[in-house]
Scaffold this motif. Structure first.
Motif, mmCIF file in Angstrom:
data_model
loop_
_atom_site.group_PDB
_atom_site.id
_atom_site.type_symbol
_atom_site.label_atom_id
_atom_site.label_comp_id
_atom_site.label_asym_id
_atom_site.label_seq_id
_atom_site.Cartn_x
_atom_site.Cartn_y
_atom_site.Cartn_z
ATOM 1 N N ASN A 1 0.830 -1.208 0.000
ATOM 2 C CA ASN A 1 0.000 0.000 0.000
ATOM 3 C C ASN A 1 0.862 1.254 0.000
ATOM 4 O OD1 ASN A 1 -2.379 1.661 0.382
ATOM 5 N ND2 ASN A 1 -1.731 1.885 2.518
ATOM 6 N N ARG A 2 0.658 2.146 -0.965
ATOM 7 C CA ARG A 2 1.423 3.392 -1.053
ATOM 8 C C ARG A 2 0.621 4.591 -0.582
ATOM 9 N NH1 ARG A 2 5.378 1.698 0.047
ATOM 10 N NH2 ARG A 2 6.414 3.661 -0.472
ATOM 11 N N ARG A 3 -0.618 4.378 -0.253
ATOM 12 C CA ARG A 3 -1.479 5.460 0.216
ATOM 13 C C ARG A 3 -1.221 5.657 1.704
ATOM 14 N NH1 ARG A 3 -7.948 4.815 0.685
ATOM 15 N NH2 ARG A 3 -8.501 6.951 1.285
ATOM 16 N N ASN B 1 0.337 7.472 8.181
ATOM 17 C CA ASN B 1 1.383 6.444 8.322
ATOM 18 C C ASN B 1 0.867 5.047 8.014
ATOM 19 O OD1 ASN B 1 2.291 8.396 11.121
ATOM 20 N ND2 ASN B 1 3.468 8.328 9.223
ATOM 21 N N LEU B 2 0.179 4.916 6.883
ATOM 22 C CA LEU B 2 -0.491 3.667 6.534
ATOM 23 C C LEU B 2 0.197 2.874 5.432
ATOM 24 C CD1 LEU B 2 -4.154 5.011 6.587
ATOM 25 C CD2 LEU B 2 -3.000 3.699 8.361
ATOM 26 N N ALA C 1 3.920 -7.390 6.137
ATOM 27 C CA ALA C 1 4.511 -6.602 7.213
ATOM 28 C C ALA C 1 3.475 -5.600 7.718
ATOM 29 C CB ALA C 1 5.763 -5.886 6.721
ATOM 30 N N LEU C 2 3.822 -4.920 8.783
ATOM 31 C CA LEU C 2 2.917 -3.921 9.357
ATOM 32 C C LEU C 2 3.249 -2.538 8.832
ATOM 33 C CD1 LEU C 2 2.740 -4.959 13.124
ATOM 34 C CD2 LEU C 2 1.416 -5.832 11.192
ATOM 35 N N SER C 3 2.264 -1.694 8.798
ATOM 36 C CA SER C 3 2.486 -0.274 8.517
ATOM 37 C C SER C 3 3.110 0.388 9.743
ATOM 38 C CB SER C 3 1.161 0.405 8.186
ATOM 39 O OG SER C 3 0.283 0.344 9.317
ATOM 40 N N ALA D 1 11.148 6.208 4.743
ATOM 41 C CA ALA D 1 10.312 5.100 5.218
ATOM 42 C C ALA D 1 10.996 4.371 6.369
ATOM 43 C CB ALA D 1 10.016 4.139 4.072
ATOM 44 N N HIS D 2 12.280 4.069 6.190
ATOM 45 C CA HIS D 2 13.003 3.382 7.260
ATOM 46 C C HIS D 2 13.084 4.253 8.508
ATOM 47 C CE1 HIS D 2 15.878 1.041 9.476
ATOM 48 N NE2 HIS D 2 16.730 2.040 9.487
#
Length: 457
Positions: free
Chosen positions: A265-267, A296-297, A380-382, A416-417
């Motif tokens: 998901n990129r949104r 942060n999704l 994985a988790l957001s 992101a990291h």
């Protein structure tokens, strides 16, 4: 700025003042990161007036969520930065922080921890405390300090030759309503001549009440809760199974309302009314005050090899549960990541294939997106889901400095990291809130005594 020969800052003693009933209780957060300690103290009723950190991305998150506070960016060991920190620290009721401590070898080489150059950030916390002399302080750190036998040294350092009464204890976040087991070593101190008492932080004992046991002998292993046979454990088990009870919280009670986030998901945001209704009291608590949007999704992409392995791991399981054919380094022929030459997974991969169990809290999260996988969906988790497991409310937004590329203090890995890293390094706010509430009770009791004295006088 003059320094004493012992490395500390040469200053006169700040006398403990009577805290007037109308004056706010204030907090300065050193090595604040994103602001987990600050968020807990704010929820307890303290005013966060400043936070400092060398990481520009973490401090951007702190600044976003604490616009009323002063955000001080830079290395505390630099004189210009230290002066700004000292200016606000002198106004603090409570000084808090978790200074990184890289060296525990002083036990073996007979060098005191505070004198080891690798622990210069810890020394700066002690120096700031010596100058500011707030009524109380909290220092938190990893429990590895205990394993190397340096707790007594730290207690002595933080006492400032008897200026403070200091107590230490190990606490586990899951014992304070956080859906994650996370042990921290706390040092709490109060001014000795202020008539304050160092509080003891008491949790529920949930983490000693049950374990997640692995059972074999079936087609594939399974994991199940095993409850200690005593009254307290039975009560904790009942609370854990009750979504309306915040005493102990499971992974599913924390994040089940976000299960529909797709892989890759990129949104990164959505309207809150797109979410299902909260299915637990914890979800209601986390959503409180989040206005109309959730952030942060984004969810990391998943390669086919990882997906195949996750399908082979039960809820609560890990690499030990993989069948032999899933232990090969490359399953689908696509080469990715580092190859150790053995044709099989290496030891470092063993920490990357762990799935949550829906009916228990999470294990200790780290700073990597692949440190945990969803209990139901192979993904994985957001960042938001990891923040939920850390007890950050949904209104708390994780971001990064707007500047691009390498800048002073920035860690490699990209935005992101950085967000995962900020969450993974944080103190769980609900744990911090319990610490803050214990100090608040002590500080308010002292205020009441001062009020009575003034009235009698």
């Amino acid at each position: 700025m003059s320094r004493s020969s012992g490395g500390g800052i040469a200053v006169g003693r700040r006398k403990p003042e009577a805290m007037g009933a109308a004056s706010p209780l204030t907090v300065v957060d050193l090595f604040s990161g994103a602001g987990g300690l600050s968020e807990g103290f704010r929820q307890a009723g303290f005013n966060v007036i400043a936070g400092s950190d060398n990481d520009p991305d973490a401090l951007a998150t702190f600044s976003t969520n604490f616009p009323e506070a002063r955000a001080i960016l830079g290395d505390i060991r630099l004189e210009s930065v230290k002066e700004r920190i000292l200016e606000v620290s002198r106004q603090a009721t409570v000084l808090v922080g978790g200074p990184p401590c890289q060296a525990f070898s002083q036990v073996r080489n007979h060098t005191r921890m505070i004198d080891d150059p690798r622990n210069s950030l810890y020394r700066e916390f002690v120096d700031t405390l010596r100058v500011a002399l707030p009524p109380a302080f909290v220092m938190e750190n990893v429990t590895g300090m205990d394993q190397m036998g340096v707790r007594e040294q730290i207690l002595a350092d933080l006492s400032l030759d008897g200026e403070y009464d200091v107590q230490s204890q190990v606490v586990d976040a899951a014992d304070f309503g956080v859906p994650q087991t996370r042990k921290r070593l706390l040092f709490l101190g109060v001014r000795r001549n202020s008539e304050l008492t160092v509080p003891v932080i008491t949790g529920t004992g949930a983490t000693n009440s049950m374990v997640l046991a692995r059972f074999t002998g079936e087609r594939r292993p399974r994991y199940q809760l095993v409850i200690q046979q005593n009254l307290l454990s039975m009560r904790i088990a009942e609370a854990l199974a009750d979504g309306a009870d915040l005493t102990a919280v499971t992974a599913s009670q924390a994040i089940s309302d976000l299960a529909n986030l797709p892989v890759g998901n990129r949104r990164d945001e959505m309207a809150c009314d797109e979410l299902p209704e909260p299915s637990s009291a914890y979800q209601k608590l986390m959503r409180a005050g989040s206005d109309d949007k959730l952030f942060n999704l984004q969810v990391p992409r998943l390669n086919k090899d990882t997906e195949l392995r996750l399908h082979g791991i039960p809820q609560g399981g890990n690499h030990r549960d993989l069948d032999e054919e899933l232990l090969g380094r490359y399953l689908t022929g696509k080469r990715w990541g580092q190859d150790n030459g053995s044709g099989r997974l290496s030891r470092k991969h063993f920490y990357a294939y762990r799935r949550l169990h829906p009916h228990l809290w999470a294990w200790t999260l780290n700073t990597k997106a692949d440190c945990v996988y969803h209990y139901e969906i192979p993904r994985a988790l957001s960042v938001r889901e990891m923040a939920r497991l850390q007890s950050f409310p949904d209104r708390f937004i994780f971001t990064t400095d707007h500047r691009r590329g390498p800048i002073e203090g920035r860690h490699d890995g990209g935005p992101a990291h950085s967000r995962y890293r900020q969450v993974g390094n944080a103190v769980p706010p609900l744990l911090a809130k319990c610490v803050a509430q214990s100090l608040l009770f002590t500080l308010n009791a002292s205020r009441e005594q001062d009020r009575i004295r003034l009235k009698v006088g």
